[in-house]
Write an enzyme that holds these catalytic residues in place. Structure first.
Site, PDB file in Angstrom:
ATOM      1  N   CYS A  65       0.980  -1.274  -0.020  1.00 58.47           N
ATOM      2  CA  CYS A  65      -0.118   0.077   0.125  1.00 58.47           C
ATOM      3  C   CYS A  65       0.866   1.398  -0.017  1.00 58.47           C
ATOM      4  O   CYS A  65       0.785   2.223  -0.951  1.00 58.47           O
ATOM      5  CB  CYS A  65      -0.893   0.037   1.150  1.00 58.47           C
ATOM      6  SG  CYS A  65      -2.197  -1.135   1.000  1.00 58.47           S
ATOM      7  N   HIS A  66       1.605   1.529   0.817  1.00 60.09           N
ATOM      8  CA  HIS A  66       2.641   2.615   0.980  1.00 60.09           C
ATOM      9  C   HIS A  66       4.145   2.328   1.102  1.00 60.09           C
ATOM     10  O   HIS A  66       4.644   3.207   1.687  1.00 60.09           O
ATOM     11  CB  HIS A  66       2.102   3.406   2.259  1.00 60.09           C
ATOM     12  CG  HIS A  66       0.576   3.550   2.121  1.00 60.09           C
ATOM     13  ND1 HIS A  66      -0.391   2.679   2.884  1.00 60.09           N
ATOM     14  CD2 HIS A  66      -0.222   4.272   1.571  1.00 60.09           C
ATOM     15  CE1 HIS A  66      -1.638   3.151   2.727  1.00 60.09           C
ATOM     16  NE2 HIS A  66      -1.601   4.042   1.567  1.00 60.09           N
TER      17      HIS A  66
END
Lengths: 427, 189
Positions: B141-142
């Protein structure tokens, strides 16, 4: 509303009887019939009416969907498929509601950027603007919780990521997150309360919209010149001029809306949300809905959890301070040559951030996100305060009428002569 | 203390009523707010469902990561290879974003098993096993990177993947949700 006395005169005895007990017809008359509207308004001023229509459309389709939807983790996904397959016109209601959210945001972004271009936030419209920012925040919360309800993979992981934003708050973060979840992770209690709030918030939006329209009718509408109405000749009455224009624009917008619903109903969604929520697997590439992408890009641009959350929140909060950050006394960008360039640069940065928000958080995308994030804040915190001091604006027209007669913006030159003199004008 | 400015008008019965009513009202409002906030917290059923769970380690092969749930939260049980253990131990702890030696993250004598929460400490996504620069986990995701001890090495996650409370019931079975009170007993045995 406001100081101008209504010109409404009840005709029948029954209307007189009613008006002396509840003067609502007079209120409607003074607000939506006799209300003076600048005669040079463009179609950019029809988005308020379009937004009111969209709010109504979302509430109606939403209430109908709620009659079939089950807000429980093991049944939510199935109940949405049940709506799509078994409920008469369920597919239509759901596609209208899902695409309606996107249309709502398209309209609100045009509405916001129109306000920025023409300086609609400046005195005396600060409260009007701040109420708008509050509506925008409520819209974001509503849209987010609505997206969780189908309980697909994007719903679940979107809910996880966004609720976890609150865990960045020092000391009380974890407690707040547990109160949001009603459990130790996103689960059925979370879904159930999001459904309750998703049903509640639109009515709160409607309440703030009433205040927003009230404030608008106290200070009057801005217009492409930014010069206020100075005499009756600058204005036309709301009905029929604004009424018919708003209706026409709304119908055109509804045709645009219908194109999405009937031809590409899933284009703005994510295929992953047709996979039931699975708490053991995160989709390889999770992204929020398109209307959150610029803010998501800002969140990811900051290499620190709390910093990212603060920057994302700050990107919205800074809007509320816009009336005081912009130091120029000239409202409309039509008369601010430098601001107009910075405005378009800002638009490009916002679109770029939206594009970057959909890209993976790696390499050049991260660097570009940081540059754009920096510019987003520089625009508000550095450019706007300084521009008012250094920019030489073009000379303003002495009145709205002058620009109309000069054949410039507005397109109202063909109005019947008598029309301009009709509405009652307040100072 | 009891002296007030002589110019001030004497307190009336209405002043008293205002303050008394306001005080009682404020206490009442706070008292009513409490159940509303408390009702948002995990309910008794959710708490009861958080009873400890047992995991049989026997079928977990070296190098394998198994996902289990406790209290609705994802937990990784990783059977580490010798190379992975060595990689986790051969680290200058002081240089880590969240300094913790590998020995503090596993049970003594059971360094081959790592048990950590399976949600990234950034925003809760599930990191992918055996991925990233340290072959621990990588969050898609990040972009947070974790090592084979579940410690944050790169990216936005602020802290290491936390270790849940668990205890070794036997050499091949753990109970998650219960911190070992018998650590010394097992050690003595």
């Amino acid at each position: 509303m406001s100081q101008h006395a209504t010109t409404y005169v009840p005709k029948s005895a029954a209307a007189k009887w009613f008006e002396s007990r509840l003067p609502i017809a007079g209120l409607v008359h003074s607000s939506f019939v006799a209300f003076p509207v600048p005669r040079n308004l463009t179609y950019f001023w029809t988005f308020g009416a379009i937004l009111i229509f969209m709010l109504g459309a979302q509430i109606v389709t939403g209430v109908w969907l709620a009659m079939h939807y089950v807000p429980e983790a093991t049944r939510a996904f199935e109940s949405v498929e049940h709506i799509m397959r078994d409920v008469n016109y369920g597919w239509l209601l759901r596609y209208l509601h899902a695409n309606g959210a996107s249309m709502f945001f398209i309209a609100v972004y045009i509405h916001i950027f129109r306000g920025m271009y023409y300086g609609s936030y400046k005195a005396p419209r600060e409260i009007l603007w701040i109420l708008g920012v509050i509506i925008f925040l409520l819209m974001m919360a509503t849209a987010f919780m609505g997206y969780v309800l189908p309980w697909g993979q994007m719903s679940f992981w979107g809910a996880t990521v966004i609720t976890n934003l609150f865990s960045a708050i020092p000391l009380v973060g974890d407690t707040i997150v547990s109160l949001l979840w009603g459990g130790y992770s996103v689960g059925s209690p979370t879904l159930n309360r999001f459904f309750a709030l998703h049903y509640l918030l639109p009515f709160m939006i409607a309440g703030v919209v009433v205040l927003h329209v009230w404030a608008l009718h106290v200070v009057g509408q801005n217009n492409p010149t930014g010069v206020p109405i100075k005499s009756g000749k600058d204005a036309v009455p709301f009905t029929p001029y604004a009424t018919i224009k708003d209706l026409f624009a709304t119908i055109v917008f509804v045709m645009f809306f219908a194109w999405w619903v009937f031809f590409v109903p899933n284009y703005l969604g994510h295929a992953d949300n047709y996979i039931p929520a699975n708490p053991a697997v995160t989709p390889a590439h999770i992204v929020p809905e398109w209307y959150f992408l610029p803010f998501y890009a800002i969140l990811r641009a900051i290499p620190d959890k709390l910093g990212g959350v603060l920057a994302m929140g700050g990107a919205i909060v800074v809007l509320a301070f816009l009336p005081w950050l912009d130091t120029s006394r000239v409202r409309s960008a039509n008369y601010r040559p430098l601001y107009r360039q910075f405005f378009w640069a800002f638009c490009v940065v916002c679109v770029l951030l939206g594009w970057l928000g959909a890209k993976p958080a790696e390499g050049g995308y991260v660097i570009a996100s940081r540059i754009c994030t920096a510019w987003y804040f520089i625009h508000f915190l550095v450019v706007l305060p300084l521009l008012g001091l250094f920019e030489t604006p073009k000379p303003l027209p002495s009145s709205i009428l002058e620009t109309v007669h000069a054949g410039r913006k507005g397109g109202g030159a063909g109005l019947p002569v008598g029309a301009a003199a009709e509405p009652s004008i307040k100072g | 203390m009891a002296t007030t400015a002589t110019a001030a008008p004497p307190a009336t019965r209405r002043d008293f009523l205002l303050i008394a009513t306001g005080a009682v009202g404020a206490v009442g409002a706070a008292a009513v707010a409490w159940p509303f906030v408390a009702a948002l917290a995990p309910d008794a059923q959710t708490v009861a469902a958080g009873a400890p769970v047992e995991v049989d380690l026997g079928p977990i092969a070296a190098g394998q990561i198994v996902k289990v749930f406790w209290r609705g939260k994802l937990i990784f049980v990783r059977h580490r290879t010798d190379a992975e253990i060595k990689a986790a131990e051969d680290v200058n702890v002081a240089t880590l974003p969240d300094p913790q030696p590998d020995s503090a993250r596993v049970k003594q004598g059971h360094a081959n098993f790592l048990v950590v929460y399976g949600n990234c400490t950034h925003l809760g996504c599930v990191p992918l096993g055996n991925e990233g620069a340290f072959k621990g986990w990588f969050c898609p995701c990040h972009g947070s990177v974790f090592d084979t001890s579940g410690r944050i090495r790169q990216g936005p996650a602020p802290i290491n993947l936390p270790v849940p409370p668990y205890t070794f019931v036997s050499d091949t079975k753990i109970r998650i949700g219960e911190e070992s009170k018998t650590a010394t007993k097992t050690a003595a045995a």
